[in-house]
Write an enzyme that holds these catalytic residues in place. Structure first.
Site, mmCIF file in Angstrom:
data_model
loop_
_atom_site.group_PDB
_atom_site.id
_atom_site.type_symbol
_atom_site.label_atom_id
_atom_site.label_comp_id
_atom_site.label_asym_id
_atom_site.label_seq_id
_atom_site.Cartn_x
_atom_site.Cartn_y
_atom_site.Cartn_z
ATOM 1 N N ASP A 119 0.383 -1.228 0.021
ATOM 2 C CA ASP A 119 0.008 -0.222 -0.009
ATOM 3 C C ASP A 119 0.998 1.297 -0.214
ATOM 4 O O ASP A 119 1.723 1.409 0.068
ATOM 5 C CB ASP A 119 -0.857 -0.023 1.015
ATOM 6 C CG ASP A 119 -0.238 -0.535 2.255
ATOM 7 O OD1 ASP A 119 1.399 -0.352 2.282
ATOM 8 O OD2 ASP A 119 -0.947 -0.760 3.615
ATOM 9 N N ASN A 174 -7.480 -3.354 14.376
ATOM 10 C CA ASN A 174 -9.010 -3.510 14.068
ATOM 11 C C ASN A 174 -8.911 -4.814 12.898
ATOM 12 O O ASN A 174 -10.416 -4.910 12.423
ATOM 13 C CB ASN A 174 -9.301 -1.991 13.413
ATOM 14 C CG ASN A 174 -9.099 -1.601 12.234
ATOM 15 O OD1 ASN A 174 -7.436 -2.200 11.839
ATOM 16 N ND2 ASN A 174 -9.152 -0.258 12.020
ATOM 17 N N HIS A 220 -7.293 -4.929 10.488
ATOM 18 C CA HIS A 220 -6.963 -4.520 8.723
ATOM 19 C C HIS A 220 -5.535 -5.323 8.357
ATOM 20 O O HIS A 220 -4.833 -5.506 9.264
ATOM 21 C CB HIS A 220 -7.132 -2.978 8.543
ATOM 22 C CG HIS A 220 -5.882 -2.497 8.984
ATOM 23 N ND1 HIS A 220 -5.843 -1.456 9.810
ATOM 24 C CD2 HIS A 220 -4.286 -2.236 8.132
ATOM 25 C CE1 HIS A 220 -4.774 -0.811 10.604
ATOM 26 N NE2 HIS A 220 -3.708 -1.434 9.418
ATOM 27 N N GLU A 240 -9.416 -2.645 4.674
ATOM 28 C CA GLU A 240 -10.100 -1.952 7.116
ATOM 29 C C GLU A 240 -11.933 -2.334 6.323
ATOM 30 O O GLU A 240 -11.809 -3.121 6.135
ATOM 31 C CB GLU A 240 -10.623 -0.254 6.955
ATOM 32 C CG GLU A 240 -8.720 0.871 6.684
ATOM 33 C CD GLU A 240 -8.602 0.950 7.960
ATOM 34 O OE1 GLU A 240 -9.209 -0.215 8.798
ATOM 35 O OE2 GLU A 240 -7.813 1.453 8.212
#
Length: 246
Positions: free
Chosen positions: A67, A136, A138, A143
């Site tokens: 990313d 979380n 990801h 996400e």
């Protein structure tokens, strides 16, 4: 899934580096999927040490990063291209023309994503994909969502991710709110996946991702469906996982 536990961060990083070095030795022209963030830094440092000793040769390796922040230039010290150069590429004999990171400066999101998917396809996919794990759940910047995104896409970062990244920027206003990220399908098509986790703060999400239900609300949970996943962590990060299996 195979799980390897190091006593501490340093030992876990060495274990992870061993898997990467074995991949490069067995297949010198490997395509490595690389990750950024604080967790893999120790792994990259170990690879540099082995390269400097003459144990590793990266001259034929290609790398494809997960990313990049949208809007950051490659020379911005918070861009992931800058991170990779600083923590790995500048210190080994990899040809930087063979290292790929999404183009954060491409204003056309559809083009940026389409071009990156073509890079992955043109290289025949990824031999070994390295992943960190967000608090979380990801992976990359995939996400929590209602569906699993397949290809490279532009994502609106969640407030929790923005807050986690804020420590790297002078102010909250400077923290990027969007990123280009490799999709779940591209990650899952990697021949082998290695997830590296460290610290007590990852204990709960490790258990949730690898022992809980498979759901896009915990993106990493999809890794339970992959046939060749290695989970490497220190005792603190893997404590909940091991306790749940008892």
């Amino acid at each position: 899934m195979r799980v390897y536990c190091g006593k501490d961060y340093e030992q876990a990083s060495r274990i992870a580096a061993n898997f990467i070095s074995a991949q490069v030795i067995m297949k010198p022209d490997s395509v490595l999927g690389l990750a950024t963030g604080s967790t893999p830094i120790g792994t990259y440092e170990q690879l540099i040490k082995w390269y400097e000793k003459g144990d590793l040769d990266f001259s034929a390796v290609h790398s494809i990063n997960l990313d990049e922040y949208r809007g950051l230039t490659a020379d911005n010290d918070q861009s992931y291209r800058y991170f990779m150069n600083t923590h790995l590429f500048d210190h080994i004999n990899i040809d930087k023309k063979n290292t790929f990171v999404p183009d954060g400066t491409e204003p056309d999101a559809e083009k940026a994503c389409r071009d990156y998917d073509e890079i992955i396809r043109a290289h025949g996919g990824i031999d070994l994909q390295i992943l960190g794990l967000g608090h979380n759940g990801h992976i990359g910047f995939n996400e929590p969502d209602s569906t699993f995104c397949k290809g490279t896409h532009c994502v609106q970062l969640t407030e929790s991710t923005i807050s986690a990244n804020a420590r790297f920027f002078a102010s909250m206003d400077e923290v990027p709110k969007e990123a280009y990220t490799m999709g779940i399908q591209s990650i899952m098509q990697a021949k082998k996946i290695m997830v590296i986790v460290s610290g007590e703060g990852k204990k709960d999400i490790v258990e949730k991702a690898f022992l809980g239900p498979i759901t896009p609300e915990v993106p990493a949970s999809v890794l339970q469906l992959h046939s060749d996943v290695i989970l490497v962590g220190d005792e603190a990060a893997l404590a909940g996982y091991h306790k749940a299996l008892q």
